[in-house]
Design an enzyme around this catalytic site. Sequence first.
Site, PDB file in Angstrom:
ATOM      1  N   ASP A 114       0.858  -1.169   0.000  1.00  0.00           N
ATOM      2  CA  ASP A 114       0.000   0.000   0.000  1.00  0.00           C
ATOM      3  C   ASP A 114       0.907   1.236   0.000  1.00  0.00           C
ATOM      4  OD1 ASP A 114      -2.405   1.550   0.343  1.00  0.00           O
ATOM      5  OD2 ASP A 114      -1.779   1.834   2.411  1.00  0.00           O
ATOM      6  N   ASP A 159      -7.079  -1.679   4.210  1.00  0.00           N
ATOM      7  CA  ASP A 159      -6.158  -2.721   3.746  1.00  0.00           C
ATOM      8  C   ASP A 159      -6.552  -4.103   4.248  1.00  0.00           C
ATOM      9  OD1 ASP A 159      -4.491  -0.917   2.420  1.00  0.00           O
ATOM     10  OD2 ASP A 159      -3.392  -0.453   4.243  1.00  0.00           O
ATOM     11  N   ASP A 173      -1.289  -0.912   6.202  1.00  0.00           N
ATOM     12  CA  ASP A 173      -1.451  -0.450   7.581  1.00  0.00           C
ATOM     13  C   ASP A 173      -2.864   0.011   7.900  1.00  0.00           C
ATOM     14  OD1 ASP A 173      -1.305   1.931   5.993  1.00  0.00           O
ATOM     15  OD2 ASP A 173      -0.978   3.054   7.848  1.00  0.00           O
TER      16      ASP A 173
END
Length: 717
Positions: free
Chosen positions: A372, A594, A590
């Site tokens: 990410d 996600d 995080d």
Amino acid sequence: MRRIIDRVSQVPMLVATVLSALPVALLWGVEWGETPFQWAWLPSIGQSVVVAVVVATVVPMVVGVASDLLHGRAGVDILAIMALVSTLLVGQYWASWAVALMVWSGDAIERYANGRATSNLTALVAAAPRQAHVVMLRGVGASARGRGADGWRSAGNDGSAGDAPSARGSKAGSGVGSGTGSGAGSGTDAHFHTIPVDEVAVGDVVLVLPGETVPVDGSLLSVSATLDLSSINGESVPREVFAGARVLSGAVNGSTAITVKATRVSADSQYQRILAMVADAQESRAPAVRIADRLALPFTAVSLLIAGVAWAVSGTPLRFVQVLVLATPCPLLIAAPVAFVAGTGRLAKAGVLVKSQDALETLSRVDHVFFDKTGTLTSTVPRVVGVDMVPGTSRPRRLSGEWDSDRILELAGVVETYSVHILAKGIVRAGAEAARRRPGRSRRPVVVGVREDAGNGVQADVDGVRVRVGRLGFVSDQDADGVGGIHGWRPLKPDEMVAYVSCDGVLTARVVMRDLPRVNSRSTLDALRGMGMDLTMVTGDRAESARVIADEVGIDDVRADLLPQDKVAVVSSGGAGRSRSRTATMMVGDGVNDAPVLAAADVGMAMTDGTATAAADSAQAVIMNDDIASVHRALSIARRTMRVMLQAVVGGLLLALFGMVAAAFDLIPVVAGAFLQEGIDVVSILWALTVLIDVPLALPGSDGGKASAVHRPSPLP
């Protein structure tokens, strides 16, 4: 001496077997016929001692094999049982004694190996808080529910904690009951009971003495606290927090007693969640370990085949015994699980918790990592990269000192202290840095009239000057269209954000921010690429913003403008369109959004600072120190764990097979074979333990992986 006695008490049969060697040697030639019993048909007294040792060894092994068979597992100890019995039947008493010694010393080595392998994990368990000092405060927590019926007195007159009580206190009886302690602090009296941590309820006020571990998650009531979070996230430097801050269980308090209001019971607190992950990892068995268990059965069959052929060809049962004493599969039974437990502990020491040994094995096969962007490759808080002042603005008369970008930042930072906006923390941090740089600064400004307009900005009177920070329409009446051109400001880059600042209604400056890459993101990705990993960024941000960060950290494959379900599709496909087939994929993220994609990957790795998040709950591995370098560290440790495990198992089995073949040709005497097998077992198990050794890795620098503190604003245009 006490430590030696404790060690001996843990392995009584090994000690007994070793000590039995003396009467065996001294009474080897003393026959029972020379005693009043006249039992001449028995072996000598010394040899009978060996028989007793063998019986004491075989009986529990038979019980264990029977239990394994009842539970559907192969009882591989059958080889050791056959070796013990067969050596007695052919009259090789010293060989029987040596095999018994091998069995009990193997048990001792296994205890030692498991202890060493789990040392990093048991250290976490040992540090778990077990008691809590609950303070009586009027109308708060337990006192409000009537727990104070036994005479606890309240602290203060308004139900507030005031300053933390002092460390003076007493504990009743075993430490659980009615102890009291007097507090200094703000002059109040504080009385507390020390109770089991499981009895702490939400809302209770807990006293944490200097050096004690915070027992439950809570919010800080004291003015400030210095906390050691190393047991939670490996953070080496103690962290200072202030009133109202979240305090995690497992944090170790500094030199001043503090009070914390419990927000979670013990079972739901952060440290207990960590211990639950540790327990799950310890109890699980990796596929490779289960395969090793299954290999033990064919290894037993091969051993018996070699022994049987040797007997048939030689015509003597001694040859059968010579082969069997070299045939115990300890490398399979002990070395494989020891290596995986050691790897799990090694990861924990490096700040990475895996929820099962399955995850550890899968980590060793990862060859494609998805990242990410925001909060993973970049820092969580956008950073100030420049301040553009409006040309010609002058310092308000009520303010002193120079009128420059640092002064603007200081004012903006003071006001943003009271904001909850995502950009506020970056401005506050930059303002604090600017204030420290300003010469002659001697006092904190007076701030009154704070008001936040959610989504637009925040305002306050700072030393008599009305300061506004936020959107342009909130801080000034100027039209947003063309304001940059009017003042000669440069165009913003795709990944930059701004907050405008006005003083007494006059637009003064804009603060430029951007989500900067972590300082070690690029070096971490370079290290992963050196391991042969394919790297992909998956983000919901615009392609232009994503490409800027990707170029800075060195990622070529960028998938932008993705919704959570789109991320799941990309990761589930393993990076469709790539040239080679995938072994395993890993997603590193995080945020709450996600969580679905972390669950979709073969291994989901959540980056946290030790706090519990939805991402951590759905991931198979959790980075506890918020350091992106831990991704490379975890993959390196996992690969090394698998490599060492295979070396220990395959090497041990090959040595045992070589020894059995040599014994089949009468090249290794039976007693020597027993000791040789012991040596093979020791080498295999100790080799598995080398997973614990800190092998220097070419790791990127890790200072928490944050972006560099605060970027000095650019000079005036």
